[in-house]
Design a protein around this motif. Structure first.
Motif, PDB file in Angstrom:
ATOM      1  N   PHE A  85     -87.166   9.909  18.792  1.00  0.00           N
ATOM      2  CA  PHE A  85     -86.780  10.456  18.897  1.00  0.00           C
ATOM      3  C   PHE A  85     -85.184  10.242  19.417  1.00  0.00           C
ATOM      4  CE2 PHE A  85     -89.022   9.424  23.157  1.00  0.00           C
ATOM      5  CZ  PHE A  85     -87.390   8.836  23.926  1.00  0.00           C
ATOM      6  N   ASP A  86     -83.844  10.713  20.284  1.00  0.00           N
ATOM      7  CA  ASP A  86     -82.976  10.309  20.048  1.00  0.00           C
ATOM      8  C   ASP A  86     -81.906  11.464  20.353  1.00  0.00           C
ATOM      9  OD1 ASP A  86     -80.596   8.697  19.338  1.00  0.00           O
ATOM     10  OD2 ASP A  86     -79.861   8.891  17.877  1.00  0.00           O
ATOM     11  N   ALA A  87     -81.319  11.039  21.562  1.00  0.00           N
ATOM     12  CA  ALA A  87     -80.493  11.862  21.930  1.00  0.00           C
ATOM     13  C   ALA A  87     -79.081  10.934  22.479  1.00  0.00           C
ATOM     14  CB  ALA A  87     -80.722  12.359  23.980  1.00  0.00           C
ATOM     15  N   SER A  88     -78.992   9.467  20.946  1.00  0.00           N
ATOM     16  CA  SER A  88     -77.668   8.908  22.035  1.00  0.00           C
ATOM     17  C   SER A  88     -75.855   9.927  21.248  1.00  0.00           C
ATOM     18  CB  SER A  88     -77.652   7.368  21.016  1.00  0.00           C
ATOM     19  OG  SER A  88     -78.717   7.190  21.477  1.00  0.00           O
ATOM     20  N   LYS A  89     -75.242   9.714  21.751  1.00  0.00           N
ATOM     21  CA  LYS A  89     -73.717  10.063  21.771  1.00  0.00           C
ATOM     22  C   LYS A  89     -73.192   8.779  22.015  1.00  0.00           C
ATOM     23  CE  LYS A  89     -70.708  13.448  24.584  1.00  0.00           C
ATOM     24  NZ  LYS A  89     -70.280  14.463  25.138  1.00  0.00           N
ATOM     25  N   ASN A 145     -66.435   0.821  21.194  1.00  0.00           N
ATOM     26  CA  ASN A 145     -67.692   0.695  21.499  1.00  0.00           C
ATOM     27  C   ASN A 145     -68.080   1.097  23.588  1.00  0.00           C
ATOM     28  OD1 ASN A 145     -67.456   0.969  18.373  1.00  0.00           O
ATOM     29  ND2 ASN A 145     -68.435  -1.505  18.909  1.00  0.00           N
ATOM     30  N   ALA A 146     -67.699   0.450  23.362  1.00  0.00           N
ATOM     31  CA  ALA A 146     -68.513   0.417  26.012  1.00  0.00           C
ATOM     32  C   ALA A 146     -68.681   1.917  26.023  1.00  0.00           C
ATOM     33  CB  ALA A 146     -67.244   0.318  25.740  1.00  0.00           C
ATOM     34  N   GLN A 147     -67.731   3.056  24.942  1.00  0.00           N
ATOM     35  CA  GLN A 147     -68.052   4.754  25.492  1.00  0.00           C
ATOM     36  C   GLN A 147     -69.234   4.612  25.064  1.00  0.00           C
ATOM     37  OE1 GLN A 147     -64.033   5.148  24.437  1.00  0.00           O
ATOM     38  NE2 GLN A 147     -63.611   6.507  26.430  1.00  0.00           N
ATOM     39  N   ASP A 148     -70.187   4.322  24.062  1.00  0.00           N
ATOM     40  CA  ASP A 148     -71.202   4.507  23.078  1.00  0.00           C
ATOM     41  C   ASP A 148     -72.265   4.731  24.256  1.00  0.00           C
ATOM     42  OD1 ASP A 148     -69.832   4.202  20.793  1.00  0.00           O
ATOM     43  OD2 ASP A 148     -70.996   2.901  20.346  1.00  0.00           O
ATOM     44  N   ASN A 149     -72.892   5.791  24.649  1.00  0.00           N
ATOM     45  CA  ASN A 149     -74.639   6.074  25.211  1.00  0.00           C
ATOM     46  C   ASN A 149     -75.215   5.729  24.571  1.00  0.00           C
ATOM     47  OD1 ASN A 149     -73.132   6.199  27.542  1.00  0.00           O
ATOM     48  ND2 ASN A 149     -72.064   8.085  27.405  1.00  0.00           N
ATOM     49  N   TYR A 150     -76.489   5.233  24.602  1.00  0.00           N
ATOM     50  CA  TYR A 150     -77.995   5.285  24.157  1.00  0.00           C
ATOM     51  C   TYR A 150     -79.038   6.130  25.102  1.00  0.00           C
ATOM     52  CZ  TYR A 150     -75.365   1.451  21.615  1.00  0.00           C
ATOM     53  OH  TYR A 150     -74.828   0.620  20.512  1.00  0.00           O
ATOM     54  N   PHE A 151     -79.963   6.433  24.030  1.00  0.00           N
ATOM     55  CA  PHE A 151     -80.733   7.413  24.559  1.00  0.00           C
ATOM     56  C   PHE A 151     -81.579   7.830  23.734  1.00  0.00           C
ATOM     57  CE2 PHE A 151     -84.293  10.381  26.143  1.00  0.00           C
ATOM     58  CZ  PHE A 151     -83.869   9.950  27.654  1.00  0.00           C
ATOM     59  N   PHE A 152     -82.766   6.488  23.239  1.00  0.00           N
ATOM     60  CA  PHE A 152     -83.666   6.394  22.518  1.00  0.00           C
ATOM     61  C   PHE A 152     -85.221   5.714  22.715  1.00  0.00           C
ATOM     62  CE2 PHE A 152     -81.662   2.224  22.258  1.00  0.00           C
ATOM     63  CZ  PHE A 152     -82.471   1.152  21.928  1.00  0.00           C
ATOM     64  N   LEU A 153     -85.963   6.339  21.459  1.00  0.00           N
ATOM     65  CA  LEU A 153     -87.431   5.949  21.056  1.00  0.00           C
ATOM     66  C   LEU A 153     -87.467   5.442  19.445  1.00  0.00           C
ATOM     67  CD1 LEU A 153     -90.155   4.231  22.083  1.00  0.00           C
ATOM     68  CD2 LEU A 153     -91.022   6.889  21.480  1.00  0.00           C
ATOM     69  N   ASP A 154     -87.641   4.398  18.900  1.00  0.00           N
ATOM     70  CA  ASP A 154     -87.394   3.545  18.073  1.00  0.00           C
ATOM     71  C   ASP A 154     -88.598   3.077  17.184  1.00  0.00           C
ATOM     72  OD1 ASP A 154     -86.703   1.283  18.760  1.00  0.00           O
ATOM     73  OD2 ASP A 154     -84.832   1.516  17.419  1.00  0.00           O
ATOM     74  N   LEU A 155     -89.444   2.966  16.008  1.00  0.00           N
ATOM     75  CA  LEU A 155     -90.559   2.373  16.230  1.00  0.00           C
ATOM     76  C   LEU A 155     -90.203   1.243  15.174  1.00  0.00           C
ATOM     77  CD1 LEU A 155     -93.534   1.597  15.537  1.00  0.00           C
ATOM     78  CD2 LEU A 155     -93.579   3.329  13.825  1.00  0.00           C
ATOM     79  N   ARG A 156     -89.731  -0.205  15.247  1.00  0.00           N
ATOM     80  CA  ARG A 156     -89.471  -1.108  14.558  1.00  0.00           C
ATOM     81  C   ARG A 156     -90.178  -1.397  13.593  1.00  0.00           C
ATOM     82  NH1 ARG A 156     -85.914  -4.518  17.735  1.00  0.00           N
ATOM     83  NH2 ARG A 156     -84.797  -4.356  16.266  1.00  0.00           N
ATOM     84  N   ASN A 157     -89.136  -2.157  12.268  1.00  0.00           N
ATOM     85  CA  ASN A 157     -89.790  -2.689  11.306  1.00  0.00           C
ATOM     86  C   ASN A 157     -90.993  -3.593  11.205  1.00  0.00           C
ATOM     87  OD1 ASN A 157     -88.461  -4.404  11.543  1.00  0.00           O
ATOM     88  ND2 ASN A 157     -87.029  -4.361   9.697  1.00  0.00           N
ATOM     89  N   ARG A 158     -90.952  -4.074  12.546  1.00  0.00           N
ATOM     90  CA  ARG A 158     -92.442  -4.644  12.647  1.00  0.00           C
ATOM     91  C   ARG A 158     -93.365  -4.722  13.158  1.00  0.00           C
ATOM     92  NH1 ARG A 158     -90.108 -10.929  12.759  1.00  0.00           N
ATOM     93  NH2 ARG A 158     -88.932 -11.208  11.018  1.00  0.00           N
ATOM     94  N   GLY A 159     -93.255  -3.219  13.629  1.00  0.00           N
ATOM     95  CA  GLY A 159     -94.390  -2.452  14.862  1.00  0.00           C
ATOM     96  C   GLY A 159     -94.112  -2.628  16.610  1.00  0.00           C
ATOM     97  N   GLN A 160     -92.834  -2.466  16.471  1.00  0.00           N
ATOM     98  CA  GLN A 160     -92.669  -3.082  18.009  1.00  0.00           C
ATOM     99  C   GLN A 160     -92.273  -1.285  18.049  1.00  0.00           C
ATOM    100  OE1 GLN A 160     -91.046  -5.607  16.217  1.00  0.00           O
ATOM    101  NE2 GLN A 160     -90.902  -7.107  17.724  1.00  0.00           N
ATOM    102  N   LEU A 161     -92.141  -0.385  19.265  1.00  0.00           N
ATOM    103  CA  LEU A 161     -92.149   0.309  20.140  1.00  0.00           C
ATOM    104  C   LEU A 161     -90.619  -0.260  20.866  1.00  0.00           C
ATOM    105  CD1 LEU A 161     -94.560   2.242  20.793  1.00  0.00           C
ATOM    106  CD2 LEU A 161     -93.042   3.219  19.029  1.00  0.00           C
ATOM    107  N   ARG A 162     -89.623   0.639  20.539  1.00  0.00           N
ATOM    108  CA  ARG A 162     -88.209   0.230  21.510  1.00  0.00           C
ATOM    109  C   ARG A 162     -87.465   1.837  21.975  1.00  0.00           C
ATOM    110  NH1 ARG A 162     -82.985  -2.913  20.018  1.00  0.00           N
ATOM    111  NH2 ARG A 162     -83.070  -1.812  18.936  1.00  0.00           N
ATOM    112  N   PHE A 163     -87.641   1.552  23.675  1.00  0.00           N
ATOM    113  CA  PHE A 163     -86.683   2.391  24.741  1.00  0.00           C
ATOM    114  C   PHE A 163     -85.612   2.377  25.265  1.00  0.00           C
ATOM    115  CE2 PHE A 163     -87.077   4.889  28.395  1.00  0.00           C
ATOM    116  CZ  PHE A 163     -86.356   6.168  28.205  1.00  0.00           C
ATOM    117  N   GLY A 164     -84.119   2.371  25.308  1.00  0.00           N
ATOM    118  CA  GLY A 164     -83.417   2.036  25.384  1.00  0.00           C
ATOM    119  C   GLY A 164     -82.788   3.067  25.870  1.00  0.00           C
TER     120      GLY A 164
END
Length: 809
Positions: free
Chosen positions: A3-7, A15-34
């Protein structure tokens, strides 16, 4: 990207004005939420590697609490990663709308993120306003709903007779292979009949019929969410046809065909006059009107045949729908019990006036059927030979439901449910403890429905209503509203630890079933709600019941003791220490509603679980208002030995509230109680030198060793300001000496007095000011006092003691 709602930053932004909000599945099988906070600070949690198999469901939950500074990822109900968000601004940055299964925009996300679809299927997506507990996440994981597919349509055409003067109500219901209504069905269906005649229109539906060519018997209908998987459409046919109706979903490749229908120019039309229409309530009289409609063969005009009058002997019966429960008690009209097929002889007489007659349907059980009437003896309509031609008629399909679901015999063992809704109400059982409830489908009684609405009035007593013996339907039980405390948390309802709670149709017998063990996770009370939805596969016909259940109390406490001597494993006798009491349900979860501000916490008494007799526990009452979300603390509790010269004792603290909830048998915090004192030793020395006075923090070890240094003491601190000088004597006067230093480590130390100087010979009393629990009865007066010792200057050590001495020549 899961899922993603990053803006992204605005054009020409940085770039300092980028706002992240995401959950991704990385290519080595790790889940990352940030995510980023509104100051541009980034935070993330990442799991270890997972090997997710193809076509395997995985439950993933993420939580964030900017106030507490935590981020968590759960996989299949287990905590898989946690990280800190401490130092955040406390608010998320500006976000886009949330996309599930893909990137929100061309914005790639944080460094190392992989764009693109999740390449899978998502279901049971839930978003909450608050951070869920691990137990709540596990509850959600288990609260699944199976995915089902369209298998067929049921097409209800009543008894299979219709008038060319009145449209035939045709009920079309989308069902799965288990004959369950697909309440979310949204397909486009093609409509047709075998005669190729007729016109389709809406009877009871939320969508729109698109008719085919005029009088072709064809058309289409688009199911919409408000249909809940079932619609009633009208088929009007001015031709005296015998036909069948076919419904097709071309996308799902599903086609179903009805039973035969006979349209006739002379036919009875049976119409409910009761406000509930085709929804009949068991044991509640339900009014109908039957009219003989006739189409003029010359003009084609339709009208009620007003010449059809007087008492007419008829054949009356009912035709069961496929969803009608087998063995259900049949309905009756005017005291005549109707058979389930056309009888061989007339069995009912109705008085017609100008072609119409009223009648009342009486029921004592549930069912789903259409009513049929036939006149084949009066000769009002004749065939070519002059014989009586049958006149038939049918009602629309009727669904007879229970008046309500009665929730009765609610008990926890031998304790009946008192239904308490106040903090001081009678206790039912412990939160999380098992109880049982019987669900009955019951008949209508006039006293329970003074408005004759077909539903119980508030507060109606359904315990004495007769059962509908054939009621059996999947019934959902839930913890509903209102619940108490109103400002608290509504608990979870489980059956044997499983949620959501559904009582299967097969569990019923004789119209009732008993659910056990039910469990409610919270303190207080709640409304137990029962619902049999889409009863007999008739969408929108739901049967309800409710009962207030409570009061629930905690199952037990656990106590944790923080020793009074900080950093040490003991507490001095009479030294305040802290006890925390936590209220739990039987499932081992903290009961959030045990809260003084909500009114459902109770005064709690702390006692010695080891029942020692050598001391007294004081300040041992924890006020109800000290509890917040199930946890209460008191840091002023003391345990005081009766006799100061008492060996160490292990105190175990038991919590018991006024509802007799106790920590007995559960974790009870302990601390060793030591009798302590500060000891000062007399000292003497030259007035020309600094004087060292030994001191010790001691505890009473036993009758043999008695008072020994308390090497474990880490909480007692003494400084020069802890001591005073007084009772000056000899040539020693105030100001001649002063305490210049104090040392103390592992229970032993000393204080230093400065040298008075030549000629200043004398003594002074040194008195310490210490905590009350380190005082002692130094003069055997029966009262505790501060330690004191004599410092002497100019008095040297006495000579060795001898028994006999003489001078040699």
């Amino acid at each position: 990207m899961l899922f993603d709602a990053s803006k992204p930053a605005p054009p020409n932004g940085n770039n300092a004005q980028d706002n992240y909000f995401f959950l991704d599945l990385r290519n080595r099988g790790q889940l990352r939420f940030g995510f980023d906070d509104n100051q541009g600070n980034g935070y993330a949690a990442q799991t270890g590697r997972f090997s997710f198999g193809k076509k395997t469901w995985v439950h993933i939950a993420v939580t964030w609490d900017l106030g507490a500074g935590t981020i968590q990822i759960y996989v299949n109900g287990n905590l898989a990663a946690t990280d800190s968000a401490s130092g955040s601004s406390g608010a998320l940055g500006a976000l886009n709308s949330l996309y599930l299964g893909n990137n929100r925009s061309s914005f790639q996300g944080p460094p190392g993120a992989t764009g693109g679809s999740a390449d899978g299927v998502m279901d049971e997506v839930r978003i909450y306003r608050q951070v869920l507990t691990p137990a709540e996440i596990l509850f959600d994981m288990n609260a699944t709903h199976p995915c089902v597919a369209l298998d067929h349509f049921t097409i209800g055409v009543g008894t299979g007779t219709a008038s060319t003067c009145s449209p035939l109500p045709v009920t079309i219901t989308a069902e799965d292979a288990a004959n369950n209504v697909l309440t979310t069905y949204g397909g486009l269906v093609n409509l047709s009949d075998s005669a190729g005649h007729g016109t389709w229109s809406v009877n009871t539906a939320s969508g729109t019929v698109t008719p085919g060519a005029a009088d072709s018997g064809t058309g289409t209908y688009q199911f919409v969410p408000a249909d809940n998987g079932s619609v009633v459409l009208n088929l009007a046919d001015v031709h005296a046809d015998d036909l069948t109706v076919t419904v097709t979903d071309p996308t799902a490749n599903v086609t179903s065909t009805s039973a035969p229908v006979s349209f006739r120019d002379d036919a009875f039309v049976i119409t409910p006059t009761d406000p509930l229409g085709t929804q009949v309530v068991a044991a509640r009289p339900h009014g109908f009107d039957v009219a003989l409609w006739r189409r003029d063969p010359t003009t084609g005009n339709c009208a009620i045949a007003t010449g059809y009058a007087g008492v007419k002997p008829l054949k009356a019966w009912y035709v069961a729908d496929p969803s009608d429960p087998a063995g259900a008690l049949p309905p009756a009209i005017g005291g005549v019990t109707l058979p389930g097929a056309i009888p061989a002889a007339n069995d009912l007489s109705l008085a017609f006036s100008s072609g119409q007659a009223p009648f009342t349907l009486n029921t004592s059980d549930v069912g789903k059927y259409a009513l049929g009437l036939r006149d084949d003896t009066s000769g009002f309509a004749k065939d070519l030979t002059g014989g009586a031609r049958p006149i038939d008629g049918s009602s629309a399909t009727l669904t007879v439901r229970p008046f309500a679901l009665a929730l009765v015999n609610i008990s926890a063992g031998a304790t009946p449910n008192p239904g308490s809704t106040t903090p001081g109400g009678a206790v039912f059982t412990a939160a999380g403890g098992g109880f049982s409830a019987t669900v009955r489908g019951v008949q209508w009684q006039a006293a329970d429905d003074p408005g004759n609405t077909g539903s119980p009035a508030p507060g109606a007593n359904l315990a004495d209503n007769p059962l509908t013996p054939s009621f059996a339907w999947n019934t959902a039980l839930a913890a509903g509203t209102p619940f108490q405390p109103a400002g608290g948390v509504r608990g979870n309802l489980t059956l044997g630890g499983t949620a959501p709670v559904t009582l299967p149709q097969a569990a019923y017998g004789g119209g009732s079933t008993t659910a056990s063990p039910l469990q409610y996770s919270e303190v207080g009370s709640f409304t137990l709600q029962a619902q049999a939805a889409n009863y007999l596969n008739t969408p929108g016909i739901n049967v309800y019941g409710n009962a207030v259940v409570g009061r629930f109390i905690p199952a037990y406490f656990q106590t944790v003791v923080t020793p009074g001597c900080s950093g040490a494993p003991f507490t001095y006798s009479a030294q305040p220490f802290n006890v925390t009491a936590t209220a739990y349900n039987t499932l081992g979860t903290v009961t959030q509603n045990y809260d003084g501000n909500l009114g459902y916490a109770k005064l709690t008494t702390f006692s010695d679980a080891n029942a020692g007799t050598g001391g007294t526990l004081s300040n041992n009452l924890l006020a109800a208002l000290d509890y917040v979300h199930g946890v209460g603390s008191d840091n002023q509790i003391t345990y005081t030995f009766t006799n100061k010269d008492t060996a160490p004792y292990t105190l175990a603290v038991r919590a018991t509230d006024t509802d007799a909830v106790t920590s007995a048998g559960h974790l009870e915090g302990t601390t060793e109680i030591r009798s302590g004192r500060v000891f000062l030793q007399n000292a003497f020395g030259s007035e020309l030198l600094d004087l060292t006075m030994p001191l010790a923090v001691q505890y009473y070890q036993d009758a043999t060793a008695q008072w020994v240094p308390n090497t474990a003491d880490t909480c007692t601190t003494l400084s020069a300001g802890s001591f005073t000088l007084g009772n000056w004597s000899g040539a020693l006067h105030p100001g001649d000496t002063a305490i210049t230093g104090v040392t103390l480590s592992a229970g032993s130390g000393a204080l230093t007095l400065s040298a008075p100087g030549a000629g200043k010979v004398g003594s002074v009393d040194v008195t310490g000011t210490v905590a009350s629990w380190l005082q002692y009865d130094w003069n055997a007066s029966g009262s505790l006092s501060n330690p004191s010792a004599l410092a002497s200057f100019g008095i040297f050590k006495a000579p060795n003691r001898v028994i006999y001495q003489r001078e040699l020549p």
